[in-house]
Design an enzyme around this catalytic site. Structure first.
Site: not given
Ligand code: AMP
Length: 112
Positions: A30, A92, A94, A98
Site C-alpha cells: 500500500d 472503500q 478503490v 482488495h
Molecule cells: P480502501 O480505502 O479500502 O479502498 O483502500 C484503498 C487503498 O489503496 C488505500 O489504503 C490506499 O492507500 C491504497 N492505494 C491507493 N493508490 C495506490 C497505489 N497506486 N498503489 C498502492 N496502493 C494504493
C-alpha cells in the site's frame, strides 16, 4: 467502464511494489501504509467489492485468503489483521476488491 487504479496495476500501466503474483491474485504494498507491513491482496478478476462475489467466485475468495497467508509468511508475520472495506460507507475508496494485510504492530479492537 473506466479501468480502476488496481486494474492498471495488474496491467503494469502504473507502477506498484508487487510482492506476490499468481494466475488469479496479485499482492503489492500500500502506498500509504497504516502499519509497518501493509499489503493489498487483489483478484485479477475485476470484482467491484466483496458483496459482488457470487457462488462462482468461491474458489477465488479462498485463493485470496491463501495469498494473504503466503504473503504474511513471507513477511515473517505470525500475527496479522485482514481488512476488507466493502462500500464507500465502510471506507472503500478503490472499487476493485482488495484485502488489506496489516502487521508489525499491535492492533486494538474494535477497529475505528
Ligand atoms: P480502501 O480505502 O479500502 O479502498 O483502500 C484503498 C487503498 O489503496 C488505500 O489504503 C490506499 O492507500 C491504497 N492505494 C491507493 N493508490 C495506490 C497505489 N497506486 N498503489 C498502492 N496502493 C494504493
Amino acid at each position: 467502464m473506466m479501468p480502476t487504479l488496481f486494474q492498471k496495476i495488474i496491467a503494469r500501466e502504473i507502477p506498484a511494489d508487487i510482492v506476490y503474483e499468481d494466475e488469479a491474485t496479485l499482492a503489492f504494498r500500500d502506498v500509504q501504509p497504516q502499519a509497518p507491513t501493509h499489503i493489498l491482496v487483489i483478484p485479477k478478476k475485476p470484482l467491484t467489492r466483496l458483496s459482488d462475489a457470487g457462488a462462482d467466485d468461491a474458489e477465488l475468495l479462498g485463493r485470496l485468503l491463501q495469498t494473504v497467508n503466503r504473503v504474511a509468511a513471507s513477511e515473517g508475520l505470525a500475527d496479522f489483521r485482514v481488512v476488507v472495506n466493502n462500500g464507500a460507507g465502510a471506507g472503500q475508496s478503490v472499487f476493485h476488491l482488495h484485502l488489506h494485510l496489516l502487521g508489525g504492530r499491535p492492533f486494538r479492537w474494535p477497529p475505528g
